[in-house]
Structures are given as structure tokens and as C-alpha cells.
Scaffold this motif. Structure first.
Motif, short mmCIF file in Angstrom:
data_model
loop_
_atom_site.label_atom_id
_atom_site.label_comp_id
_atom_site.label_asym_id
_atom_site.label_seq_id
_atom_site.Cartn_x
_atom_site.Cartn_y
_atom_site.Cartn_z
N GLY A 156 -50.38 77.74 -41.43
CA GLY A 156 -48.94 77.55 -41.42
C GLY A 156 -48.22 78.87 -41.52
O GLY A 156 -48.84 79.94 -41.69
N GLU A 193 -45.96 63.56 -49.70
CA GLU A 193 -44.95 64.47 -49.18
C GLU A 193 -44.87 64.33 -47.66
O GLU A 193 -45.77 63.78 -47.02
N ASP A 194 -43.80 64.88 -47.08
CA ASP A 194 -43.62 64.86 -45.64
C ASP A 194 -44.77 65.60 -44.96
O ASP A 194 -45.24 66.63 -45.44
N ARG A 217 -56.76 73.83 -51.63
CA ARG A 217 -55.97 73.55 -50.43
C ARG A 217 -56.84 73.21 -49.23
O ARG A 217 -56.44 72.41 -48.39
N ALA A 235 -44.92 67.51 -42.50
CA ALA A 235 -44.65 68.87 -42.03
C ALA A 235 -44.72 69.89 -43.14
O ALA A 235 -44.83 71.09 -42.88
N THR A 236 -44.67 69.44 -44.40
CA THR A 236 -44.70 70.37 -45.52
C THR A 236 -46.14 70.80 -45.80
O THR A 236 -47.09 70.20 -45.30
N LEU A 237 -46.30 71.85 -46.63
CA LEU A 237 -47.63 72.31 -46.99
C LEU A 237 -48.43 71.21 -47.70
O LEU A 237 -49.58 70.95 -47.32
N PRO A 238 -47.87 70.51 -48.72
CA PRO A 238 -48.63 69.41 -49.33
C PRO A 238 -48.98 68.31 -48.33
O PRO A 238 -50.06 67.70 -48.42
N GLY A 239 -48.07 68.06 -47.38
CA GLY A 239 -48.35 67.04 -46.37
C GLY A 239 -49.50 67.44 -45.47
O GLY A 239 -50.35 66.61 -45.10
N ARG A 240 -49.57 68.72 -45.10
CA ARG A 240 -50.67 69.20 -44.27
C ARG A 240 -51.98 69.20 -45.06
O ARG A 240 -53.06 68.95 -44.50
N GLU A 298 -50.97 64.23 -52.13
CA GLU A 298 -49.58 64.18 -52.57
C GLU A 298 -48.76 63.39 -51.55
O GLU A 298 -49.03 63.44 -50.35
N GLU A 345 -46.43 79.96 -43.93
CA GLU A 345 -46.41 80.49 -45.30
C GLU A 345 -47.56 81.47 -45.50
O GLU A 345 -48.69 81.20 -45.09
#
Length: 466
Positions: A218, A63-64, A38, A66-71, A61, A220
Motif C-alpha cells: 500500500g 474495517e473498510d 500484518r 480499502a483501509t490498511l486493517p481491511g487489506r 478487524e 503507507e
């Protein structure tokens, strides 16, 4: 400075396996499931004498943001800034995917040399994917098996034309530095590890110190998996520039709650980071106070012989309904630490805020001071003068009328400080008297809250039977 090479690719193509192969150690966590990595992780790599810094990155990835994969993807994009080359890794067995092609389009817009690496190309099962990699537009791809070490020589041939010139510049710089004063080379950077429970704000605190979003953060819990080391220079309040290696670690929960394989690997990696560190900061969450798990982590750090400090994070919330009275919280934690960690009383305790930066300079200043105590050596004459005074003030007991004779003491080592007490009938010396000696060493000889080891040693009786 060594050249920097970035590893980029979609999840589960073997980036971390390649990273571990190039650094020659299993530094990065590796698992069959995708998305293990990560944060960016750096290591010193060498291929046939070609030295460079290799950077492992999170899987790319779509992804958006704002999501974890996006970050995670944003962290990968930032990693290209200042890099000298990129290794674009694909899975030769799976062949090109739409995500591979998307990454390739993005890389072609960057001003950085890119080498296509077809990983998992052992045998003939990866031939089709290798041929497809020619269409990426990065020249001839390198067929590689990171797991088995095949194709590393071909990777050298591809890298050397790009970063080989750095080797000559570095050699010239090393020769120019040979005449430097040896005293300038004695002290290395302070190795400072940040540990604690999940979501205590460890990565956020390091980002605040660095002044950039270097580590993924984040809401999470448990975002950090690998222990990430970042070299940094801190300017102290007196204007002196000091080198620090900051080490971020995964959050450590109670052992009974850790059932996931990856979390077990992350906690094991955090424990290795503690062993590597010189000073460890245990970060508490002001909104949760001191919990039993914090005491267990602190005990583990002390048992490893590391210098320990405690920092209460999220102090910007002190006084709120969630935290309550700030002074009562601080004093309560201090008292609980003294009760729960009787082997090391008076640990340095700081109120800090990763959000506002409160207390961070004071914490770093104290970290350098505690490292000095952790590395301190007491002259033998001064040590034995203290020892004689301690014995006179409180002579050892005489259990069952048998006198315990303590003759002298020496310091056997530092980091942590270790002492050996020589005498007779030492197997009869009560633990309470050992604690008296340890506490005296800390208080009178300037070791403060540093973990101190004392070993008792009796001379061997030449007439005793084996």
C-alpha cells in the motif's frame, strides 16, 4: 507435504504467541499493543511428533476493505484457501466479543475444520470465557495458555483426528524417497532476502515474482513488520525450475529516526533475516536514488558475509520529471557504490520494476550465479599457484628493512569464502597489501563481488615467553 493449520482471531488474543509456542522459536513479533502482525507468517510446528505447517495471520478487524486493517483482513481470508484446519483463538479472560462472534459466523461458512482455542486460560480467570466459547458452535474449546505452554496436549488431542492421517502418508512418502540419488538432495532453495529503506517496493516486488498478492502492500510506509519467508519455484529463461525462498523484510530507516519499540523489533528481525539469507538484494527507489542509509545497509550485509546485489526499483518511471535521465541515474549510482563500498567493488547492479516485471529474471539468474561464487572452493594447488604469481608480481614490502615472508595460503571455508595466509612478521604487513590480495582473489579466482575474508597467521615462536 505437511498439513497446514491457520491461526485466526481478532487482534491481541495471542495468535503470534501461540505461533511462537508451536514452532518453538520467537519468530513472530509479539507486543502488548494490538495489530502487530500484518502479513501471513509460516513455520514448522510439532506437537508430540505431529508435524504440520502453522500460519500466523493478522488480527481480524471490521474495517473498510480499502483501509490498511481491511487489506490485512483480506490477507487472512485468503490464507484459508488450501488449509487443512483452523485454530480460532479467543481471549478467555476478556470473554466473547461481538467481533469474535462475527469471525465465528464467517468461519461457519467455510469448508474447513475449526478448533476453538480459549487462550490466556491460566488459573481460573479465564473460566467464564471458556464456557462462553461453547456457544461458538465448534465443539468443545481447548483451554490454553500460549505464554506458559499450558494445554498444548489438549490441542494435540483436538488436532490429531483432523490432520493425523497426513503423518502416515508423509512417512510412506519419506520411505519411498530413501532410494533417491543423493545428488538430487544436495542443493537447497536459494535463500534470497530483499532489504532496503521503507517504501522502496520490497513487498510489491515479491508479489510480482509470485504472481499474487501474497504480501500486504500500500502507499503507507513501513507496512511490513515481520520478516516473511515464502517458498517459490522460478522457471528460468532456459526452462529449468529452481527453488527459491524469498524473504521480505521491514524497511530500515536511520537509527536516530527509529524510536518506536515495534519498529526497533522489526529492524532487528530484518537483520536476523540477512544473517539467514545466502544472497541479499538491496532495493533502491529510482525516485530517490542512492542515499547514505542505503550504503549503511549495504555495509551491514557485507560485514555479515552475505552475497550482495543492488536493484534499482520503479525503473518504469525512469525518464520522468521525478527521476530524470535514466542512464545518468544508473551510472551515477554505480559510481557512488564503488566509492562508498570500496571493500567490494563491482557489485551487480540491476534496473528493475516491480510494477512491470522488467529485469526480474536477469536479477534472479545473477542471484544463482553469485551464490555459486559465494559457495565456491578453490583447490589448494591452484590457490597457491595464484598466490606465488601474486607475490612475484608485487612482493610484500620490507618496513624498516625487515623482510615479511608470506609462505602459503589455504581456503578455510566457504559461504562466505575465507582464506588463511601463513607467514612471518605478518603484524607488519600494510592494509594496502591485504587489499591487494583480496582484490586478486576476487578477480583471478572467480569470486567477483563476493565478500572475501583473509586472515593472517604467523607460527608461534616456541622460545617466546608467555
Amino acid at each position: 507435504m505437511k498439513p497446514t493449520v491457520i491461526i485466526i482471531g481478532r487482534p491481541n488474543v495471542g495468535k503470534s504467541t501461540l505461533f511462537n509456542r508451536l514452532v518453538g522459536k520467537k519468530l513472530a513479533l509479539v507486543d502488548d499493543q494490538p495489530g502487530v502482525t500484518r502479513d501471513r507468517r509460516m513455520g514448522d510446528a510439532v506437537i508430540a511428533g505431529l508435524e504440520f505447517t502453522i500460519v500466523d495471520t493478522a488480527g481480524w478487524e471490521d474495517e473498510d476493505a480499502a483501509t490498511l486493517p481491511g487489506r490485512m483482513r483480506k490477507q487472512t481470508e485468503v490464507s484459508l484457501e488450501g488449509a487443512d484446519a483452523a485454530l480460532f483463538v479467543i481471549d478467555a479472560r476478556a470473554g466473547l466479543t461481538p467481533l469474535d462472534e462475527e469471525i465465528a459466523r464467517w468461519l461457519r461458512t467455510q469448508e474447513i475444520p475449526v478448533i476453538a482455542v480459549a487462550n490466556k486460560a491460566e488459573g481460573r480467570a479465564g473460566d467464564a470465557g471458556l464456557y462462553e466459547a461453547f456457544s461458538l458452535g465448534f465443539g468443545e474449546p481447548v483451554a490454553l495458555s500460549a505464554e506458559h505452554g499450558e494445554g498444548v496436549a489438549d490441542l494435540f488431542d483436538a488436532l490429531y483426528p483432523i490432520i493425523g492421517s497426513f503423518e502416515d502418508e508423509r512417512a510412506a512418502s519419506d520411505r519411498a524417497g530413501e532410494a533417491r540419488d543423493p545428488d538430487d538432495l544436495e542443493l537447497g532453495p536459494l535463500k534470497l532476502a530483499i532489504v532496503g529503506r521503507p517504501n522502496a517496493g520490497k513487498s510489491t516486488l515479491i508479489n510480482r515474482l509470485l504472481g499474487e498478492d501474497r504480501l500486504l502492500t500500500g502507499p503507507e510506509a513501513g507496512i511490513t513488520r515481520d520478516s516473511i519467508a515464502v517458498d517459490w519455484q522460478w522457471t528460468d529463461p532456459d526452462g529449468e525450475v529452481r527453488d527459491i525462498r524469498l524473504i521480505d523484510t521491514a524497511g530500515m530507516r536511520k537509527r536516530a529516526q527509529v524510536v518506536d519499540k515495534l519498529e526497533k523489533l522489526s529492524v532487528a528481525d530484518a537483520k536476523r533475516a540477512i544473517d539467514f539469507a545466502e544472497v541479499v538484494v538491496l532495493l533502491l527507489d529510482a525516485t530517490r536514488g542512492l542515499e547514505h542509509q542505503d550504503l549503511k545497509i549495504a555495509s551491514m550485509v557485507i560485514e555479515e558475509g552475505r552475497a550482495l546485489m543492488i536493484a534499482i526499483n520503479k525503473w518504469d518511471m525512469a525518464g520522468s520529471e521525478q527521476v530524470g535521465d535514466a542512464s545518468r541515474l544508473f551510472n551515477g549510482i554505480k559510481a557512488a557504490l564503488d566509492d562508498g563500498l570500496a571493500q567490494v567493488r563491482g557489485l551487480p547492479l540491476f534496473a528493475v520494476s516491480a510494477k512491470t516485471g522488467k529485469g526480474l529474471d536477469q536479477m534472479l539468474k545473477a542471484a544463482f550465479e553469485i551464490r555459486e561464487a559465494w559457495s565456491k572452493r578453490v583447490p589448494t594447488a591452484a590457490l597457491n599457484r595464484w598466490f606465488d604469481d601474486a607475490l612475484e608480481a608485487n612482493p610484500p614490502p620490507a618496513p624498516k628493512g625487515k623482510r615479511i615472508k608470506l609462505r602459503y595460503i589455504t581456503q578455510a571455508g566457504t559461504r562466505p569464502p575465507r582464506f588463511v595466509v601463513f607467514g612471518t612478521r605478518l603484524d607488519m604487513l600494510p592494509k594496502s597489501y591485504e587489499r591487494y590480495l583480496v582484490n586478486g582473489i576476487r578477480k583471478e579466482l572467480g569470486f567477483d563481488a563476493v565478500p572475501v575474508r583473509v586472515v593472517l597467521k604467523s607460527p608461534k615462536n616456541p622460545y617466546a615467553k608467555d
